[in-house]
Scaffold this motif. Structure first.
Motif, PDB file in Angstrom:
ATOM      1  N   VAL A   1       0.881  -1.169   0.000  1.00 17.89           N
ATOM      2  CA  VAL A   1       0.000   0.000   0.000  1.00 17.89           C
ATOM      3  C   VAL A   1       0.917   1.218   0.000  1.00 17.89           C
ATOM      4  CG1 VAL A   1      -1.868  -1.199   1.228  1.00 17.89           C
ATOM      5  CG2 VAL A   1      -0.131   0.052   2.538  1.00 17.89           C
ATOM      6  N   ASN A   2       0.346   2.408   0.031  1.00 12.52           N
ATOM      7  CA  ASN A   2       1.191   3.591   0.171  1.00 12.52           C
ATOM      8  C   ASN A   2       1.936   3.517   1.495  1.00 12.52           C
ATOM      9  OD1 ASN A   2       0.253   5.296  -2.225  1.00 12.52           O
ATOM     10  ND2 ASN A   2      -1.683   4.869  -1.189  1.00 12.52           N
ATOM     11  N   GLY A   3       3.235   3.758   1.479  1.00  9.31           N
ATOM     12  CA  GLY A   3       4.029   3.635   2.690  1.00  9.31           C
ATOM     13  C   GLY A   3       4.903   4.845   2.945  1.00  9.31           C
ATOM     14  N   VAL A   4       4.979   5.240   4.220  1.00 11.41           N
ATOM     15  CA  VAL A   4       5.851   6.337   4.628  1.00 11.41           C
ATOM     16  C   VAL A   4       6.697   5.836   5.793  1.00 11.41           C
ATOM     17  CG1 VAL A   4       5.996   8.685   5.526  1.00 11.41           C
ATOM     18  CG2 VAL A   4       4.141   8.070   3.956  1.00 11.41           C
ATOM     19  N   HIS A   5       8.006   5.777   5.615  1.00  9.69           N
ATOM     20  CA  HIS A   5       8.937   5.396   6.679  1.00  9.69           C
ATOM     21  C   HIS A   5       9.439   6.701   7.274  1.00  9.69           C
ATOM     22  CE1 HIS A   5      12.151   2.184   7.887  1.00  9.69           C
ATOM     23  NE2 HIS A   5      11.688   2.864   8.920  1.00  9.69           N
ATOM     24  N   ALA A   6       8.827   7.116   8.385  1.00 13.94           N
ATOM     25  CA  ALA A   6       9.018   8.462   8.903  1.00 13.94           C
ATOM     26  C   ALA A   6      10.220   8.553   9.837  1.00 13.94           C
ATOM     27  CB  ALA A   6       7.748   8.914   9.623  1.00 13.94           C
ATOM     28  N   LEU A   7      10.384   9.720  10.430  1.00  6.87           N
ATOM     29  CA  LEU A   7      11.457   9.969  11.376  1.00  6.87           C
ATOM     30  C   LEU A   7      11.169   9.296  12.712  1.00  6.87           C
ATOM     31  CD1 LEU A   7      11.909  13.788  10.698  1.00  6.87           C
ATOM     32  CD2 LEU A   7      13.301  11.932   9.779  1.00  6.87           C
ATOM     33  N   HIS A   8      12.206   9.172  13.537  1.00  8.34           N
ATOM     34  CA  HIS A   8      12.056   8.528  14.834  1.00  8.34           C
ATOM     35  C   HIS A   8      11.073   9.301  15.709  1.00  8.34           C
ATOM     36  CE1 HIS A   8      14.136   6.748  18.656  1.00  8.34           C
ATOM     37  NE2 HIS A   8      13.114   6.014  18.241  1.00  8.34           N
ATOM     38  N   GLY A   9      10.005   8.607  16.144  1.00 12.63           N
ATOM     39  CA  GLY A   9       9.010   9.217  17.005  1.00 12.63           C
ATOM     40  C   GLY A   9       8.003  10.101  16.311  1.00 12.63           C
ATOM     41  N   ARG A  10       8.106  10.246  14.994  1.00 11.53           N
ATOM     42  CA  ARG A  10       7.259  11.211  14.286  1.00 11.53           C
ATOM     43  C   ARG A  10       6.255  10.559  13.333  1.00 11.53           C
ATOM     44  NH1 ARG A  10       9.006  13.870  18.315  1.00 11.53           N
ATOM     45  NH2 ARG A  10      11.075  14.782  18.124  1.00 11.53           N
ATOM     46  N   ALA A  11       6.017   9.274  13.466  1.00  8.54           N
ATOM     47  CA  ALA A  11       5.070   8.625  12.559  1.00  8.54           C
ATOM     48  C   ALA A  11       3.659   9.192  12.724  1.00  8.54           C
ATOM     49  CB  ALA A  11       5.059   7.121  12.807  1.00  8.54           C
ATOM     50  N   ILE A  12       3.253   9.472  13.962  1.00  7.63           N
ATOM     51  CA  ILE A  12       1.889   9.955  14.194  1.00  7.63           C
ATOM     52  C   ILE A  12       1.646  11.333  13.586  1.00  7.63           C
ATOM     53  CG2 ILE A  12       0.322  10.757  16.014  1.00  7.63           C
ATOM     54  CD1 ILE A  12       1.040   8.260  17.592  1.00  7.63           C
ATOM     55  N   PRO A  13       2.517  12.326  13.770  1.00 11.85           N
ATOM     56  CA  PRO A  13       2.237  13.612  13.110  1.00 11.85           C
ATOM     57  C   PRO A  13       2.265  13.525  11.584  1.00 11.85           C
ATOM     58  CG  PRO A  13       4.374  13.670  14.220  1.00 11.85           C
ATOM     59  CD  PRO A  13       3.656  12.448  14.698  1.00 11.85           C
ATOM     60  N   PHE A  14       3.125  12.649  11.036  1.00 12.02           N
ATOM     61  CA  PHE A  14       3.083  12.413   9.583  1.00 12.02           C
ATOM     62  C   PHE A  14       1.700  11.896   9.196  1.00 12.02           C
ATOM     63  CE2 PHE A  14       7.619  12.865   9.372  1.00 12.02           C
ATOM     64  CZ  PHE A  14       7.942  13.021   8.040  1.00 12.02           C
ATOM     65  N   ALA A  15       1.203  10.906   9.961  1.00 11.39           N
ATOM     66  CA  ALA A  15      -0.091  10.300   9.658  1.00 11.39           C
ATOM     67  C   ALA A  15      -1.227  11.315   9.805  1.00 11.39           C
ATOM     68  CB  ALA A  15      -0.328   9.109  10.575  1.00 11.39           C
ATOM     69  N   MET A  16      -1.138  12.164  10.811  1.00 11.37           N
ATOM     70  CA  MET A  16      -2.172  13.177  11.012  1.00 11.37           C
ATOM     71  C   MET A  16      -2.224  14.139   9.827  1.00 11.37           C
ATOM     72  SD  MET A  16      -1.564  13.846  15.109  1.00 11.37           S
ATOM     73  CE  MET A  16      -2.767  15.154  15.281  1.00 11.37           C
ATOM     74  N   GLY A  17      -1.049  14.537   9.344  1.00  8.57           N
ATOM     75  CA  GLY A  17      -1.019  15.419   8.185  1.00  8.57           C
ATOM     76  C   GLY A  17      -1.621  14.780   6.953  1.00  8.57           C
ATOM     77  N   ILE A  18      -1.324  13.482   6.766  1.00  9.17           N
ATOM     78  CA  ILE A  18      -1.870  12.751   5.613  1.00  9.17           C
ATOM     79  C   ILE A  18      -3.389  12.668   5.704  1.00  9.17           C
ATOM     80  CG2 ILE A  18      -1.992  10.462   4.560  1.00  9.17           C
ATOM     81  CD1 ILE A  18       1.012  10.156   5.378  1.00  9.17           C
ATOM     82  N   LYS A  19      -3.897  12.346   6.893  1.00 13.16           N
ATOM     83  CA  LYS A  19      -5.347  12.187   7.067  1.00 13.16           C
ATOM     84  C   LYS A  19      -6.072  13.517   6.899  1.00 13.16           C
ATOM     85  CE  LYS A  19      -8.997   9.744   8.035  1.00 13.16           C
ATOM     86  NZ  LYS A  19      -9.434   8.590   7.197  1.00 13.16           N
TER      87      LYS A  19
END
Length: 237
Positions: free
Chosen positions: A61-79
């Motif tokens: 699926v679409n995948g984003v391997h984010a920075l350490h500890g920052r997966a949630i804010p990346f996901a929030m921005g995407i949503k």
């Protein structure tokens, strides 16, 4: 559109250690996505740094391997940018509850429609077994010089206090149970959290598969009702 399991598995070699609980988690993810019939073009996995973070490479699926500890804010921005997407965060106990804890709490407070899957093995597996925020006090795994000095974070209590509107726990090698929990979390409209207990075969000789076989039980088997929110409410049922 009918989708099958092989659609969601990539050709990238899964390089986790033999016996790692992440194999069980990713297998349940394949099955849950298949049964939900998720469109890969409209589904996003956001992962952090650590052994769990590699899962973004293993699911088609679409995948984003984010920075350490920052997966949630990346996901929030995407949503927020595209509310039509199904967004699932995968992160380790060190990643999400160490450097990333403020973001974990913020997502619960805002109750965005995102599913957070915590790969909870109680150690920093990728960096040689140091104590993570969920390791009990005085515990000492083989990767540690001295016992842990800190009390562990209660993941379920933290999620509830933060405002997550779906909170559950499963085990990496209870495939059918974890698959069903994943499906329910993804279908839930709001912030969903799943604490997935898993062994680290390389660095944690305390919380092993044998340990979990002896200690895990299913709440459904003891008459627990997930709809009951308080003791008073329970008495009326």
């Amino acid at each position: 559109m009918e989708l099958r399991k092989h659609v969601y598995r990539t050709d990238v070699w899964q390089d986790w250690c033999p016996g790692c609980g992440n194999y069980g988690i990713v297998t349940s993810v394949y099955k849950a996505f298949e049964e939900l019939g998720l469109d890969p073009s409209k589904t996003v996995i956001v992962s952090g740094i650590g052994c769990s973070g590699k899962i973004a490479h293993f699911v088609n699926v679409n995948g984003v391997h984010a920075l350490h500890g920052r997966a949630i804010p990346f996901a929030m921005g995407i949503k927020i940018a595209n509310p039509e997407l199904t967004v699932v965060v995968h992160g380790g106990d060190g990643d999400l509850l160490g450097i990333g804890m403020a973001h974990f709490v913020a997502l619960g407070r805002r109750n965005l429609d995102i599913t957070v899957v915590l790969h909870n093995n109680r150690v920093y597996g990728l960096t040689k077994g140091q104590a993570s925020p969920t390791l009990p006090r005085y515990a000492k795994s083989r990767g540690m010089v001295k016992p842990n000095l800190h009390d562990p974070i209660n993941t379920i209590a933290l999620a509830l206090a933060s405002g997550y509107t779906f909170v559950a726990r499963s085990y990496a090698f209870l495939g059918e149970h974890l698959k069903e929990i994943l499906k329910r979390a993804i279908m839930h409209k709001g912030a969903a959290f799943i604490d997935v207990l898993q062994p680290c075969a390389t660095y944690d000789e305390i919380f092993t598969p044998d340990y979990y076989r002896k200690h895990i039980y299913r709440l459904e088997e003891i008459g627990w009702d997930p709809e009951v929110r308080s003791e008073d409410e329970a008495k009326t049922k």
